[in-house]
Design a protein around this motif. Sequence first.
Motif, short mmCIF file in Angstrom:
data_model
loop_
_atom_site.label_atom_id
_atom_site.label_comp_id
_atom_site.label_asym_id
_atom_site.label_seq_id
_atom_site.Cartn_x
_atom_site.Cartn_y
_atom_site.Cartn_z
N PHE A 65 0.86 -1.19 -0.05
CA PHE A 65 -0.07 -0.13 -0.03
C PHE A 65 1.06 1.16 -0.11
CE2 PHE A 65 -3.48 -2.65 1.86
CZ PHE A 65 -4.32 -2.60 0.71
N ASP A 66 1.97 1.39 0.39
CA ASP A 66 2.87 2.39 0.66
C ASP A 66 3.41 2.88 -0.69
OD1 ASP A 66 4.51 0.18 0.73
OD2 ASP A 66 5.07 0.28 2.87
N PHE A 67 3.46 1.88 -1.48
CA PHE A 67 3.89 2.14 -2.89
C PHE A 67 2.78 3.51 -3.41
CE2 PHE A 67 2.32 1.43 -7.40
CZ PHE A 67 3.32 2.01 -8.06
N TYR A 68 1.52 3.35 -3.28
CA TYR A 68 0.40 4.18 -3.90
C TYR A 68 0.24 5.58 -2.97
CZ TYR A 68 -1.29 0.02 -6.15
OH TYR A 68 -1.12 -1.27 -6.99
N PHE A 69 0.62 5.40 -1.76
CA PHE A 69 0.47 6.74 -1.05
C PHE A 69 1.92 7.46 -0.67
CE2 PHE A 69 -0.49 3.80 2.62
CZ PHE A 69 0.71 3.70 3.40
N ILE A 70 2.93 6.86 -0.77
CA ILE A 70 4.15 7.59 -0.44
C ILE A 70 4.54 8.73 -1.40
CG2 ILE A 70 6.76 7.55 -1.05
CD1 ILE A 70 6.21 6.64 1.81
N PRO A 71 4.14 8.83 -2.83
CA PRO A 71 4.36 9.95 -3.59
C PRO A 71 3.62 11.29 -3.23
CG PRO A 71 4.13 8.07 -5.03
CD PRO A 71 3.58 7.79 -3.55
N PHE A 72 2.54 11.09 -2.31
CA PHE A 72 1.67 12.27 -1.78
C PHE A 72 1.80 12.51 -0.55
CE2 PHE A 72 -0.34 9.55 -5.12
CZ PHE A 72 -0.50 10.36 -6.16
N LYS B 33 11.28 11.22 -3.63
CA LYS B 33 10.89 9.63 -3.65
C LYS B 33 11.30 8.81 -4.88
CE LYS B 33 7.38 11.93 -1.24
NZ LYS B 33 7.02 13.12 -1.12
N ILE B 34 11.78 7.67 -4.54
CA ILE B 34 12.36 6.88 -5.50
C ILE B 34 11.62 5.38 -5.25
CG2 ILE B 34 14.39 5.43 -6.30
CD1 ILE B 34 16.19 8.07 -5.45
N LYS B 35 11.26 4.82 -6.53
CA LYS B 35 10.89 3.59 -6.44
C LYS B 35 11.89 2.58 -6.92
CE LYS B 35 7.97 0.21 -5.58
NZ LYS B 35 9.00 -0.98 -5.87
N GLU B 36 11.98 1.56 -6.23
CA GLU B 36 13.03 0.75 -6.79
C GLU B 36 12.20 -0.73 -7.29
OE1 GLU B 36 15.53 -0.91 -3.82
OE2 GLU B 36 16.83 0.75 -3.68
N PHE B 37 12.39 -1.30 -8.34
CA PHE B 37 11.77 -2.36 -9.10
C PHE B 37 12.58 -3.55 -9.02
CE2 PHE B 37 9.24 0.93 -10.21
CZ PHE B 37 7.69 0.42 -10.24
N HIS B 38 12.47 -4.85 -8.18
CA HIS B 38 13.30 -5.95 -8.08
C HIS B 38 13.12 -6.99 -8.90
CE1 HIS B 38 15.93 -3.99 -5.04
NE2 HIS B 38 14.90 -3.47 -4.60
N SER B 39 12.06 -7.11 -9.59
CA SER B 39 11.57 -8.12 -10.32
C SER B 39 10.91 -7.60 -11.77
CB SER B 39 10.32 -8.79 -9.71
OG SER B 39 9.01 -7.82 -9.70
N SER B 40 11.04 -8.92 -12.79
CA SER B 40 10.64 -8.40 -14.12
C SER B 40 9.09 -8.03 -14.29
CB SER B 40 11.19 -9.58 -14.91
OG SER B 40 10.87 -9.43 -16.42
N ASN C 101 -1.88 2.68 -11.66
CA ASN C 101 -0.63 2.54 -11.47
C ASN C 101 0.51 3.22 -12.44
OD1 ASN C 101 0.31 0.00 -10.11
ND2 ASN C 101 1.72 -0.14 -11.78
N ASP C 102 0.20 3.61 -13.56
CA ASP C 102 1.00 4.45 -14.37
C ASP C 102 1.10 5.66 -13.61
OD1 ASP C 102 1.28 2.29 -16.15
OD2 ASP C 102 -0.07 3.08 -17.61
N TYR C 103 0.04 6.34 -13.27
CA TYR C 103 -0.36 7.82 -12.75
C TYR C 103 0.80 7.65 -11.48
CZ TYR C 103 -2.08 11.70 -10.28
OH TYR C 103 -1.91 13.07 -9.58
N ILE C 104 0.49 6.91 -10.63
CA ILE C 104 1.53 6.62 -9.26
C ILE C 104 2.69 6.69 -9.54
CG2 ILE C 104 1.91 5.34 -7.33
CD1 ILE C 104 -0.91 6.76 -7.30
#
Length: 381
Positions: free
Chosen positions: A105-112, A119-126, A149-152
Amino acid sequence: MTLVYITDQIYLHGGIERVLANKVNYFVNELNYEVHIITTEQKNNIPCYEIDSKVILHDLAINYNRNKSYFNPLNLIKVPKHYLSLKRKIKAIKPNVIVVCNFAFDFYFIPFVYPEIAKIKEFHSSRHFFHQKRLENKSLFTNFFNKINDYIESKYHCLVLLTTDEKKYYKSNNLLVIPNSIDKHLGKIANTGNSKKVISAGRIAPVKGFEKLINAWSLVAQKHPDWVLDIYGFGEKEYIKSLENLISSLNINDKIVLCGSTNNINEKMLDSAIYVMTSETECFPMVLLEAMSNGLPIVSFDCPNGPRNIFTNNVDGILVEQNNIKAFANAIINLIEAPEKRIFFGKNGHNSIEKFNTNKIMNCWRNLFIDVSSFKFKDYS
């Protein structure tokens, strides 16, 4: 520089946990950063990988039920506490940069939360299979969810991917590729020419394809009954039971050992001759880097976007057509019967990982932190 890393937990063995430990230890020791890790469900467990005492750990004790969807009512009712607790913690820390490691859930509200903080989002999977499903499923709900998802993602200052191949799966222009890092072991390397053990490791889950590895090993065992396959890792009890039943049905109980998890995977690799991987999907598997740093040759399925970005076919390992069990078994047999090739591949791999040198990779992170914390926006694509 003050950094906050956000993830669910750091007590279970896995690639994210290993990479995170390596990063934070480097930042506090080599760059003198102040680093905090905020978890949601650590449950009073100690970290599975060594984390320097200078790193400050916080657990919000949200404790989502991971056996259910995040959108199950039993989990949804915990979201307000999660949001408020995280917001209070960030306000107290006052970081320059927040890095989100997991996908909750934090993925969705952290940008705001606190727009003045980068803020940086790391992606660890394909995203290979997710992208395929997105192309196939045209329902209104799915399209709506994907657009959210794209907007976030567009609201993060930067999305960090592990390979250039992954960039085609994202709609944002805030992309940067930074691979994982590892340093060559300067001491012992595996005695690949003499050992009669093959090793594999990872989370014991269907996505890792261990049933395919077991079926391939049954073919190997027919030609080389004196060789043994060791599989290390923790995982899903039902899946582990199904693997145990498969091993028994193939009558190779004395040829395969499900060893459980270990804190000494490097020692186990040093006692082995070949590393093998049969995953359905990988993005940048750290375990391959570890195997190569120990001088092991690799046999791996050519799963989307992962292994081919780490080692080169017929130079430091063998890439096998995805899900071709017979070809996978033959590749192992090929290396078993050619000890000089094992040694050659192992040395090549040990040398080739220099491109993932820790200082080099961490300098990329340092430059990124400076850029985003100064709000110097770039088109990273």
